[in-house]
Design a protein around this motif. Structure first.
Motif, PDB file in Angstrom:
ATOM      1  N   VAL A   1      -0.572   1.976   0.840  1.00 14.37           N
ATOM      2  CA  VAL A   1      -0.008   1.367  -0.367  1.00 14.37           C
ATOM      3  C   VAL A   1       0.494   2.458  -1.311  1.00 14.37           C
ATOM      4  CG1 VAL A   1      -0.434  -0.215  -2.275  1.00 14.37           C
ATOM      5  CG2 VAL A   1      -1.719  -0.468  -0.137  1.00 14.37           C
TER       6      VAL A   1
ATOM      7  N   ILE B   1      -2.954  -7.525   3.625  1.00 16.78           N
ATOM      8  CA  ILE B   1      -2.879  -7.738   2.169  1.00 16.78           C
ATOM      9  C   ILE B   1      -4.242  -8.151   1.625  1.00 16.78           C
ATOM     10  CG2 ILE B   1      -1.941  -9.266   0.392  1.00 16.78           C
ATOM     11  CD1 ILE B   1       0.708  -9.191   1.913  1.00 16.78           C
TER      12      ILE B   1
ATOM     13  N   LEU C   1       0.745  -7.389  -3.934  1.00 12.07           N
ATOM     14  CA  LEU C   1       1.223  -6.372  -3.005  1.00 12.07           C
ATOM     15  C   LEU C   1       2.422  -6.901  -2.223  1.00 12.07           C
ATOM     16  CD1 LEU C   1      -2.304  -5.425  -1.653  1.00 12.07           C
ATOM     17  CD2 LEU C   1      -0.878  -3.942  -3.084  1.00 12.07           C
TER      18      LEU C   1
ATOM     19  N   MET D   1       2.997  -0.740   2.133  1.00 12.94           N
ATOM     20  CA  MET D   1       3.054  -1.723   1.055  1.00 12.94           C
ATOM     21  C   MET D   1       3.462  -1.048  -0.251  1.00 12.94           C
ATOM     22  SD  MET D   1      -0.490  -3.827   1.657  1.00 12.94           S
ATOM     23  CE  MET D   1      -1.034  -4.304   3.292  1.00 12.94           C
TER      24      MET D   1
ATOM     25  N   TYR E   1       3.265  -1.459  -4.625  1.00 10.65           N
ATOM     26  CA  TYR E   1       2.489  -2.061  -5.717  1.00 10.65           C
ATOM     27  C   TYR E   1       3.096  -1.585  -7.026  1.00 10.65           C
ATOM     28  CZ  TYR E   1      -1.366  -2.821  -8.969  1.00 10.65           C
ATOM     29  OH  TYR E   1      -2.121  -3.207 -10.050  1.00 10.65           O
TER      30      TYR E   1
END
Length: 200
Positions: free
Chosen positions: A75, A109, A121, A149, A151
């Motif tokens: 992430v 997720i 996300l 991912m 964010y």
């Protein structure tokens, strides 16, 4: 080629022998146990099993163990920092078991949200699969599906203490090389596939 880690050492499978490994020409499933024994007992740092039909070899390998799937995320936030967790004295990426009826995307997720306390996300792409073998009451082969991912929030990170996570923290790209000696081989594969560590 498939790469599986056992005791943080590689067990690879392909159609031909490779250099710098203990090579086993596949003739039967007993060689899977032989390979694990060589890695566990320290007789080899890398064991390679080869056979002319790689997919048949891999299917036999999968069926030799209790197979299970997990999913997780690499992430990145708006500062291009990466979300890490600290558990069992290792820096790790958030991940966890895929539940029945759940896709690997949804599982990835959910696990990041549960382990780090973040929401909203967005999956950007699939990165890779990693594999490792571990033992509790029997030998398990775990396949982890990794997703990149994004964010864009500013929530306070909340590590999932009940899962043994002591820290959830954003790490800058400049910090990552210093984490490489305190993480798992599979996590290194994920990071190296997405980050040019030599340029940092």
């Amino acid at each position: 080629m498939y790469k599986v880690f056992y005791y943080e050492k590689p067990l690879t499978l392909s159609e031909k022998p490779v250099q710098d490994a203990k090579n086993l020409n596949f003739i039967g499933e007993g060689q899977f146990d032989e390979a694990l024994a060589l890695l566990k007992n320290g007789d080899a740092s890398h064991v390679h099993i080869y056979y002319h039909n790689l997919e048949m070899l891999w299917n036999k390998f999968l069926n030799h163990f209790h197979y299970l799937e997990a999913a997780g995320g690499l992430v990145k936030n708006t500062q291009n920092e990466i979300l890490f967790i600290y558990r069992l004295e290792k820096w790790d990426l958030p991940k966890g078991k895929v539940e029945v009826g759940e896709t690997t995307e949804l599982a990835a997720i959910r696990e990041v949200e549960e382990e780090c306390g973040v929401t909203n996300l967005k999956i950007l792409k699939f990165i890779t699969n990693t594999y490792h073998i571990y033992f509790d009451t029997k030998l398990h082969l775990k396949s982890t599906f990794w997703y990149e991912m994004s964010y864009d929030g500013n929530e306070k990170l909340i590590p999932q203490i009940e899962e043994g996570i002591g820290i959830a923290k954003w790490k800058s790209l400049e910090e990552i090389p210093f984490l490489m000696n305190q993480t798992y081989e599979n996590i290194k594969l994920v990071l190296e596939s997405e980050i040019d560590l030599k340029s940092i």
